[in-house]
Motif scaffolding. Structure first.
Motif, short mmCIF file in Angstrom:
data_model
loop_
_atom_site.label_atom_id
_atom_site.label_comp_id
_atom_site.label_asym_id
_atom_site.label_seq_id
_atom_site.Cartn_x
_atom_site.Cartn_y
_atom_site.Cartn_z
N LEU A 293 1.02 -0.95 0.29
CA LEU A 293 -0.41 -0.19 -0.25
C LEU A 293 0.57 1.83 -0.28
O LEU A 293 1.84 1.56 0.48
CB LEU A 293 -0.99 0.19 1.01
CG LEU A 293 -2.02 -1.37 1.12
CD1 LEU A 293 -2.33 -0.96 2.64
CD2 LEU A 293 -2.91 -1.53 0.13
N ALA A 294 0.07 2.61 -0.51
CA ALA A 294 1.75 3.35 -1.03
C ALA A 294 0.77 4.28 0.89
O ALA A 294 0.09 3.97 1.26
CB ALA A 294 0.18 4.46 -1.38
N PRO A 295 1.90 5.39 1.18
CA PRO A 295 2.18 5.61 2.66
C PRO A 295 1.61 7.03 2.11
O PRO A 295 1.88 7.99 3.04
CB PRO A 295 3.41 6.07 2.47
CG PRO A 295 4.89 5.79 0.92
CD PRO A 295 3.64 5.11 0.57
N SER A 296 1.42 7.26 0.83
CA SER A 296 0.54 8.79 0.96
C SER A 296 -0.29 9.04 -0.44
O SER A 296 0.30 8.38 -1.74
CB SER A 296 2.11 10.21 0.65
OG SER A 296 1.54 11.35 0.09
N PRO A 297 -1.55 9.75 -0.64
CA PRO A 297 -1.47 10.15 -1.94
C PRO A 297 -1.04 10.78 -2.97
O PRO A 297 -1.31 10.30 -4.05
CB PRO A 297 -3.29 11.45 -1.89
CG PRO A 297 -3.59 11.27 0.30
CD PRO A 297 -1.49 10.51 0.03
N ASP A 298 0.04 11.62 -2.76
CA ASP A 298 0.83 11.67 -3.60
C ASP A 298 1.52 10.82 -5.04
O ASP A 298 1.77 10.55 -5.38
CB ASP A 298 2.59 12.69 -2.93
CG ASP A 298 1.97 13.42 -2.24
OD1 ASP A 298 1.06 14.39 -3.01
OD2 ASP A 298 2.42 14.34 -1.50
N CYS A 299 1.34 9.23 -3.65
CA CYS A 299 2.41 8.36 -4.70
C CYS A 299 1.15 7.64 -5.84
O CYS A 299 1.70 6.94 -6.80
CB CYS A 299 2.29 7.26 -4.48
SG CYS A 299 3.56 7.27 -2.82
N PHE A 300 0.42 8.65 -5.82
CA PHE A 300 -0.57 7.76 -7.59
C PHE A 300 -0.35 9.29 -8.14
O PHE A 300 -1.83 9.34 -8.60
CB PHE A 300 -2.05 8.10 -6.94
CG PHE A 300 -2.36 7.06 -6.13
CD1 PHE A 300 -2.52 5.76 -6.48
CD2 PHE A 300 -2.30 7.09 -4.47
CE1 PHE A 300 -2.86 3.99 -5.80
CE2 PHE A 300 -2.36 5.92 -3.78
CZ PHE A 300 -3.00 4.26 -4.86
#
Length: 344
Positions: A293-300
């Motif tokens: 899972l991603a640590p932040s919405p910025d990863c998307f």
């Protein structure tokens, strides 16, 4: 839900949605210290509470009252934030409150009128430039406030209507990446991939770090406890776990970061520009690359074009027939991921 009387500034609790009166709702960016529930409640002793209220509250109430609304809601003073349980309930309900409002007024404090004392000749081009550069489109909470309402009017710094969500849809799409069909209510959110919805939240900022996750609960239709102090990453992990448990199967949730998507089931053509860069948050380290899972919405940030893979395609890739899920809300891939997460 507490509502504010637009004529008296009296705050009244309406616990039953079925008996709740029609109301207007405000979407805005906080500017310094906003009037709290306690501030408005203290005005009861004033002979003319409306004249003594803070400017934004007064002008919003006057605007809503002129449009025929006796009741209104704004987050700053209709939630008793000294109660952690009330705050948590409100944050979990907010998307629904914006959706159920008769109308939403989005106050853009940094967008002037077409004509005012400081800029007497603001033409349509200038207005559009000011509109798309508004800080409103960079904040975390305003994303759900933009998506949820069925009818949304944008108002300028002088409280005059400058358009609707529908009339500004093309400009909003350019600055936010939100699909035109979503903005004009021709496509429901559940028809948009999880990765694409997450990409809309990339680059947005909130005052409290955990709110980057909490502000997305309503968009994905999940609920969870709000635990301020847990940190942004933990809050975002919990959000994704709830999405895995309750949202329809969608593997695009795992297509985050600077991934080589040609090596991951060939999900969809993904060709970032050579000038594009992906900067990990300072809180990350090299071990993050192995996380599910991603640590932040910025990863998307660059995952907006990712769509889920059908079960038939996964079966073909794996060379085996996957069992048919018993429920539409469960899939072998996501169920396995959920079991994996619960074991951590």
């Amino acid at each position: 839900m507490r509502l504010l009387n637009t004529g008296t500034l009296r705050i009244v609790h309406f616990p039953n949605p079925d008996t709740r009166p029609p109301y207007a709702i405000l979407s805005h960016v906080w500017q310094g210290d906003e009037a709290s529930y306690q501030d408005i409640h203290a005005l009861r002793a004033h002979p003319d509470p409306l004249s003594a209220g803070p400017e934004k509250v007064r002008r919003f109430c006057a605007f809503a009252r002129a449009e025929g609304f006796e009741w209104a809601w704004l987050d700053a003073c209709c939630i008793d934030k000294t109660s952690s349980s009330e705050l948590s309930e409100a944050l979990n309900s907010m998307f629904r409150w914006y959706r159920d409002a008769v109308v939403c007024y989005a106050f853009l404090h940094d967008v002037p009128d077409r004509s005012n004392a400081t800029s007497p000749t603001v033409d349509d081009d200038d207005l559009e430039q000011n509109f798309v550069e508004s800080v409103y489109f960079t904040r975390g909470w305003t994303l759900q406030e933009l998506l949820a309402p069925r009818l949304l009017f944008f108002v300028s710094s002088e409280w005059t209507v400058i358009g609707t969500k529908h009339s500004w849809a093309s400009a909003i799409q350019r600055v936010t990446g939100i699909d035109l069909e979503v903005l004009t209510l021709h496509r429901p959110l559940h028809k948009v991939s999880l990765a694409r919805q997450m990409s809309w939240a990339a680059r947005r900022r909130t005052t409290r770090p955990e709110d980057r996750a909490y502000s997305l609960m309503g968009i994905f239709g999940v609920n969870m406890a709000t635990l301020y102090g847990e940190g942004a990453e933990k809050a975002f992990y919990r959000l994704q776990e709830e999405i895995l448990r309750h949202c329809p199967p969608d593997q695009s949730l795992f297509a985050w970061g600077a991934l080589n998507l040609y090596d991951v089931l060939s999900v969809q053509t993904f060709r970032p520009r050579q000038s594009d860069t992906f900067e990990q948050e300072s809180t990350q380290d090299a071990s993050d690359t192995g996380r599910l899972l991603a640590p932040s919405p910025d990863c998307f940030m660059y995952a907006g074009d990712i769509v889920p893979v059908s079960q038939a395609r996964i079966s073909k890739f794996l060379g085996t027939q996957l069992p048919t899920p018993r429920s539409k809300r469960a899939s072998p891939v996501l169920a396995s991921a959920s079991r994996f997460l619960s074991s951590l």
